[in-house]
Design a protein around this motif. Structure first.
Motif, PDB file in Angstrom:
ATOM      1  N   UNK A  80       7.802   1.298   3.914  1.00 46.81           N
ATOM      2  CA  UNK A  80       6.657   0.388   3.931  1.00 46.81           C
ATOM      3  C   UNK A  80       5.618   0.929   4.906  1.00 46.81           C
ATOM      4  N   UNK A  81       4.349   0.848   4.531  1.00 45.30           N
ATOM      5  CA  UNK A  81       3.255   1.262   5.396  1.00 45.30           C
ATOM      6  C   UNK A  81       2.181   0.175   5.379  1.00 45.30           C
ATOM      7  N   UNK A  82       1.325   0.189   6.383  1.00 44.00           N
ATOM      8  CA  UNK A  82       0.263  -0.810   6.496  1.00 44.00           C
ATOM      9  C   UNK A  82      -1.047  -0.129   6.858  1.00 44.00           C
ATOM     10  N   UNK A  87      -7.175  -6.765   8.770  1.00 44.52           N
ATOM     11  CA  UNK A  87      -6.254  -7.429   7.857  1.00 44.52           C
ATOM     12  C   UNK A  87      -5.119  -6.471   7.529  1.00 44.52           C
ATOM     13  N   UNK A  88      -3.922  -7.010   7.452  1.00 48.16           N
ATOM     14  CA  UNK A  88      -2.758  -6.186   7.157  1.00 48.16           C
ATOM     15  C   UNK A  88      -2.542  -6.131   5.655  1.00 48.16           C
ATOM     16  N   UNK A  89      -2.622  -4.930   5.111  1.00 42.15           N
ATOM     17  CA  UNK A  89      -2.345  -4.688   3.692  1.00 42.15           C
ATOM     18  C   UNK A  89      -1.236  -3.651   3.625  1.00 42.15           C
ATOM     19  N   UNK A  90      -0.109  -4.070   3.099  1.00 49.61           N
ATOM     20  CA  UNK A  90       1.049  -3.193   3.070  1.00 49.61           C
ATOM     21  C   UNK A  90       1.286  -2.629   1.674  1.00 49.61           C
ATOM     22  N   UNK A  91       2.023  -1.533   1.651  1.00 51.60           N
ATOM     23  CA  UNK A  91       2.414  -0.885   0.404  1.00 51.60           C
ATOM     24  C   UNK A  91       3.747  -0.191   0.654  1.00 51.60           C
ATOM     25  N   UNK A  92       4.448   0.108  -0.408  1.00 47.33           N
ATOM     26  CA  UNK A  92       5.662   0.897  -0.283  1.00 47.33           C
ATOM     27  C   UNK A  92       5.441   2.235  -0.976  1.00 47.33           C
ATOM     28  N   UNK A  93       5.971   3.273  -0.362  1.00 44.69           N
ATOM     29  CA  UNK A  93       5.865   4.605  -0.937  1.00 44.69           C
ATOM     30  C   UNK A  93       7.256   5.216  -0.989  1.00 44.69           C
ATOM     31  N   UNK A  94       7.475   6.063  -1.969  1.00 50.37           N
ATOM     32  CA  UNK A  94       8.753   6.736  -2.128  1.00 50.37           C
ATOM     33  C   UNK A  94       8.625   8.193  -1.711  1.00 50.37           C
ATOM     34  N   UNK A  95       9.626   8.653  -0.976  1.00 46.30           N
ATOM     35  CA  UNK A  95       9.732  10.061  -0.592  1.00 46.30           C
ATOM     36  C   UNK A  95      11.167  10.474  -0.870  1.00 46.30           C
ATOM     37  N   UNK A  96      11.343  11.174  -1.965  1.00 43.73           N
ATOM     38  CA  UNK A  96      12.694  11.557  -2.351  1.00 43.73           C
ATOM     39  C   UNK A  96      13.512  10.321  -2.693  1.00 43.73           C
ATOM     40  N   UNK A 141      10.662  -5.386   4.583  1.00 44.06           N
ATOM     41  CA  UNK A 141      10.059  -4.930   5.845  1.00 44.06           C
ATOM     42  C   UNK A 141       8.549  -5.181   5.838  1.00 44.06           C
ATOM     43  N   UNK A 142       7.903  -4.868   4.703  1.00 47.02           N
ATOM     44  CA  UNK A 142       6.453  -5.068   4.585  1.00 47.02           C
ATOM     45  C   UNK A 142       6.090  -6.551   4.694  1.00 47.02           C
ATOM     46  N   UNK A 143       6.847  -7.405   4.040  1.00 40.78           N
ATOM     47  CA  UNK A 143       6.578  -8.846   4.112  1.00 40.78           C
ATOM     48  C   UNK A 143       6.728  -9.365   5.526  1.00 40.78           C
ATOM     49  N   UNK A 144       7.760  -8.902   6.226  1.00 45.21           N
ATOM     50  CA  UNK A 144       7.981  -9.343   7.609  1.00 45.21           C
ATOM     51  C   UNK A 144       6.842  -8.865   8.515  1.00 45.21           C
ATOM     52  N   UNK A 145       6.292  -7.691   8.228  1.00 43.01           N
ATOM     53  CA  UNK A 145       5.169  -7.194   9.031  1.00 43.01           C
ATOM     54  C   UNK A 145       3.916  -8.032   8.774  1.00 43.01           C
ATOM     55  N   UNK A 146       3.657  -8.374   7.515  1.00 42.98           N
ATOM     56  CA  UNK A 146       2.467  -9.166   7.173  1.00 42.98           C
ATOM     57  C   UNK A 146       2.562 -10.588   7.700  1.00 42.98           C
ATOM     58  N   UNK A 147       3.759 -11.165   7.678  1.00 41.30           N
ATOM     59  CA  UNK A 147       3.961 -12.569   8.054  1.00 41.30           C
ATOM     60  C   UNK A 147       5.088 -12.703   9.061  1.00 41.30           C
TER      61      UNK A 147
END
Length: 50
Positions: A22-24, A8-17, A42-48
């Motif tokens: 988006x990561x999955x 199952x694809x579970x995405x999250x967003x992370x901040x670097x600086x 980007x994360x939504x497009x990856x999930x769906x």
């Protein structure tokens, strides 16, 4: 909607600086974005993908 095989694809967003990304759980990683909203898109497009 087509059913996806594999994990199952579970995405999250992370901040670097100043950038957000988006990561999955499947190992996918989106491009670094300055706008957090674009990283979430980007994360939504990856999930769906349509």
């Amino acid at each position: 909607m087509a059913q996806q095989d594999g994990p199952e694809h579970r995405t999250a967003t992370t901040d670097k600086g100043r950038f957000s990304m988006a990561t999955c759980t499947c190992g996918w990683q989106g491009p670094a974005r300055r706008a957090r909203s674009q990283a979430r898109t980007d994360a939504q497009k990856h999930e769906n993908p349509t």
